[in-house]
Design a protein around this motif. Structure first.
Motif, PDB file in Angstrom:
ATOM      1  N   UNK A  61       0.850  -1.188   0.000  1.00  0.00           N
ATOM      2  CA  UNK A  61       0.000   0.000   0.000  1.00  0.00           C
ATOM      3  C   UNK A  61       0.885   1.237   0.000  1.00  0.00           C
ATOM      4  N   UNK A  62       0.685   2.075  -1.000  1.00  0.00           N
ATOM      5  CA  UNK A  62       1.537   3.244  -1.167  1.00  0.00           C
ATOM      6  C   UNK A  62       1.013   4.394  -0.322  1.00  0.00           C
ATOM      7  N   UNK A  63       1.556   4.499   0.856  1.00  0.00           N
ATOM      8  CA  UNK A  63       1.202   5.597   1.753  1.00  0.00           C
ATOM      9  C   UNK A  63       2.362   5.809   2.713  1.00  0.00           C
ATOM     10  N   UNK A  64       2.478   6.985   3.231  1.00  0.00           N
ATOM     11  CA  UNK A  64       3.605   7.316   4.092  1.00  0.00           C
ATOM     12  C   UNK A  64       3.486   6.625   5.452  1.00  0.00           C
ATOM     13  N   UNK A  65       4.554   5.952   5.832  1.00  0.00           N
ATOM     14  CA  UNK A  65       4.684   5.387   7.167  1.00  0.00           C
ATOM     15  C   UNK A  65       3.546   4.447   7.552  1.00  0.00           C
ATOM     16  N   UNK A  66       3.052   3.686   6.613  1.00  0.00           N
ATOM     17  CA  UNK A  66       1.950   2.788   6.965  1.00  0.00           C
ATOM     18  C   UNK A  66       2.402   1.700   7.926  1.00  0.00           C
ATOM     19  N   UNK A  67       3.692   1.362   7.883  1.00  0.00           N
ATOM     20  CA  UNK A  67       4.207   0.372   8.814  1.00  0.00           C
ATOM     21  C   UNK A  67       4.218   0.897  10.246  1.00  0.00           C
ATOM     22  N   UNK A  68       4.194   2.214  10.371  1.00  0.00           N
ATOM     23  CA  UNK A  68       4.183   2.822  11.694  1.00  0.00           C
ATOM     24  C   UNK A  68       2.778   3.208  12.147  1.00  0.00           C
ATOM     25  N   UNK A  69       1.909   3.491  11.211  1.00  0.00           N
ATOM     26  CA  UNK A  69       0.572   3.952  11.579  1.00  0.00           C
ATOM     27  C   UNK A  69      -0.401   3.688  10.438  1.00  0.00           C
ATOM     28  N   UNK A  70      -1.274   2.692  10.623  1.00  0.00           N
ATOM     29  CA  UNK A  70      -2.237   2.358   9.583  1.00  0.00           C
ATOM     30  C   UNK A  70      -3.264   3.467   9.406  1.00  0.00           C
ATOM     31  N   UNK A  71      -3.365   4.373  10.378  1.00  0.00           N
ATOM     32  CA  UNK A  71      -4.335   5.465  10.261  1.00  0.00           C
ATOM     33  C   UNK A  71      -4.024   6.370   9.077  1.00  0.00           C
ATOM     34  N   UNK A  72      -2.798   6.315   8.553  1.00  0.00           N
ATOM     35  CA  UNK A  72      -2.492   7.085   7.340  1.00  0.00           C
ATOM     36  C   UNK A  72      -3.239   6.536   6.131  1.00  0.00           C
ATOM     37  N   UNK A  73      -3.651   5.281   6.226  1.00  0.00           N
ATOM     38  CA  UNK A  73      -4.433   4.679   5.151  1.00  0.00           C
ATOM     39  C   UNK A  73      -5.924   4.675   5.475  1.00  0.00           C
ATOM     40  N   UNK A  74      -6.234   4.697   6.771  1.00  0.00           N
ATOM     41  CA  UNK A  74      -7.607   4.533   7.239  1.00  0.00           C
ATOM     42  C   UNK A  74      -8.085   5.808   7.914  1.00  0.00           C
ATOM     43  N   UNK A  75      -9.337   6.190   7.634  1.00  0.00           N
ATOM     44  CA  UNK A  75      -9.937   7.359   8.283  1.00  0.00           C
ATOM     45  C   UNK A  75     -11.245   6.923   8.943  1.00  0.00           C
ATOM     46  N   UNK A  76     -11.352   7.140  10.256  1.00  0.00           N
ATOM     47  CA  UNK A  76     -12.573   6.817  10.989  1.00  0.00           C
ATOM     48  C   UNK A  76     -13.479   8.036  10.943  1.00  0.00           C
ATOM     49  N   UNK A  77     -14.659   7.885  10.372  1.00  0.00           N
ATOM     50  CA  UNK A  77     -15.584   9.007  10.212  1.00  0.00           C
ATOM     51  C   UNK A  77     -16.110   9.471  11.575  1.00  0.00           C
ATOM     52  N   UNK A  78     -16.312  10.793  11.690  1.00  0.00           N
ATOM     53  CA  UNK A  78     -16.830  11.433  12.912  1.00  0.00           C
ATOM     54  C   UNK A  78     -15.952  11.123  14.116  1.00  0.00           C
ATOM     55  N   UNK A  79     -14.674  11.109  13.890  1.00  0.00           N
ATOM     56  CA  UNK A  79     -13.718  10.775  14.938  1.00  0.00           C
ATOM     57  C   UNK A  79     -13.423  11.991  15.815  1.00  0.00           C
ATOM     58  N   UNK A  80     -13.430  11.782  17.152  1.00  0.00           N
ATOM     59  CA  UNK A  80     -13.049  12.843  18.090  1.00  0.00           C
ATOM     60  C   UNK A  80     -11.629  12.616  18.596  1.00  0.00           C
ATOM     61  N   UNK A  81     -11.384  11.396  19.080  1.00  0.00           N
ATOM     62  CA  UNK A  81     -10.056  11.039  19.578  1.00  0.00           C
ATOM     63  C   UNK A  81      -9.619   9.707  18.971  1.00  0.00           C
ATOM     64  N   UNK A  82      -8.322   9.588  18.733  1.00  0.00           N
ATOM     65  CA  UNK A  82      -7.776   8.381  18.107  1.00  0.00           C
ATOM     66  C   UNK A  82      -6.474   8.013  18.800  1.00  0.00           C
ATOM     67  N   UNK A  83      -6.345   6.706  19.081  1.00  0.00           N
ATOM     68  CA  UNK A  83      -5.099   6.216  19.667  1.00  0.00           C
ATOM     69  C   UNK A  83      -4.809   4.829  19.109  1.00  0.00           C
ATOM     70  N   UNK A  84      -3.643   4.668  18.506  1.00  0.00           N
ATOM     71  CA  UNK A  84      -3.242   3.376  17.950  1.00  0.00           C
ATOM     72  C   UNK A  84      -2.558   2.562  19.040  1.00  0.00           C
ATOM     73  N   UNK A  85      -3.178   1.426  19.424  1.00  0.00           N
ATOM     74  CA  UNK A  85      -2.681   0.616  20.526  1.00  0.00           C
ATOM     75  C   UNK A  85      -1.720  -0.473  20.070  1.00  0.00           C
ATOM     76  N   UNK A  86      -1.856  -0.924  18.840  1.00  0.00           N
ATOM     77  CA  UNK A  86      -1.018  -2.015  18.335  1.00  0.00           C
ATOM     78  C   UNK A  86      -0.871  -1.881  16.829  1.00  0.00           C
TER      79      UNK A  86
END
Length: 321
Positions: A61-86
């Motif tokens: 998947x061509x996206x920046x730092x996806x190995x470090x943070x999948x949120x660069x590929x994924x967007x959670x709609x109506x998100x207030x707070x986000x924390x990547x646990x694993x």
């Protein structure tokens, strides 16, 4: 015959070229595992959830730092707070083919429309909407990994989960956000709908039993002798403040609304009956009516029955889901 061979000689290269130019779309398999849902907040119209989401692709998947943070590929709609646990990622070599695997465990606070008009008999529908924000719709063949996905939460306090819905969707933003290369902004998305319901009668009695007691105390004021009008009015006023205090308690659980909900109507009915007994007590005092137990008993029983009828009809109109 020579003409036929000449035509074939001219068209075969074109057919071969057109076939070679056809590109096969890459497949993207997505799975979701909802671990738990908690802190369903009526006042903030939000809930918190912890869930896993994974991607399996036959190309990186061509996206920046996806190995470090999948949120660069994924967007959670109506998100207030986000924390990547694993975060995990692996590359699997199967001969000449590669499979790329990405996993993220997410703790998120998400906005959600919560209908509180029937509280505590409300049925809520929580929605987790995941947008794949690094490509446009149609760039991948998106498949849902329903075999390994689990949408029903492992833990959710005081609620029961109905039939969940897990499906592929698309998000059209009705804008290209100024992108001169694209006329519209339409993304692949995953929609997760989780209906919730509960046994609400226990909550109902815990919320409103004090309100009903305040009415009962008001109604027994008719048996106080008319000569003790001060004690009679004190009992009515004390019951009124009890009902008002109960309304403040129930409203502390709910947001301000421009519509009457069940709590509003139950309190309004009680206030009207308390006002009736106040007027009746003042009328007895001003006209100096003699004490009459039969008359007082008739007023007491009649008011109790009418009150129960109004409360019951109002309650069942909201509890019938």
């Amino acid at each position: 015959m020579k003409i036929i061979f000449l035509i074939l000689y001219l068209f075969i290269p074109l057919i071969t070229f057109s076939n070679s130019s056809i590109t096969v779309k890459d497949t993207l398999k997505i799975g979701v595992y909802v671990d738990n849902i908690y802190d369903i907040n009526y006042l903030n119209s939000s809930f918190k959830t912890i869930f896993y989401v994974w991607f399996v692709s036959n190309k990186e998947l061509k996206t920046d730092n996806i190995n470090k943070d999948v949120s660069n590929f994924l967007d959670v709609d109506k998100l207030i707070e986000y924390n990547s646990l694993l975060i995990e990622s692996n590359v699997i070599n199967k001969g000449a083919n590669y499979k790329y695997y990405y996993l993220n465990k997410i703790n998120a606070t998400i906005l959600n429309n919560l209908d509180v008009s029937k509280f505590p008999f409300d049925v809520q529908k929580l929605k987790i909407y995941l947008e794949l924000n690094t490509h446009y719709k149609g760039d991948f063949i998106v498949l849902l990994d329903k075999t390994n996905s689990k949408i029903k939460p492992n833990f959710i306090d005081k609620w029961e989960v109905g039939n969940v819905n897990f499906k592929y969707d698309s998000k059209n933003w009705d804008s290209n956000f100024g992108d001169i290369l694209n006329e519209k902004y339409e993304l692949d998305a995953i929609s997760i709908n989780i209906p919730l319901h509960r046994e609400s009668w226990t909550i109902y009695w815990k919320l409103f039993v004090v309100l009903f007691i305040s009415f009962f105390l008001t109604s027994i004021s008719v048996f106080i002798p008319n000569k003790n009008s001060e004690q009679k009015l004190s009992l009515i006023v004390g019951s009124l403040f009890t009902a008002i205090g109960n309304k403040y308690i129930t409203e502390s659980y709910l947001p301000i609304s421009d519509q009457f909900n069940l709590s509003d109507k139950l309190h309004l009915i009680t206030f009207i009956f308390i006002a009736f007994f106040s007027i009746y007590a003042i009328f007895e005092q001003r006209t100096k009516l003699k004490d009459d137990f039969k008359k007082d008993f008739f007023v007491f029983i009649t008011s109790i029955l009418i009150y129960i009828l109004f409360i019951s009809l109002t309650t069942y109109s909201y509890s019938d889901n």
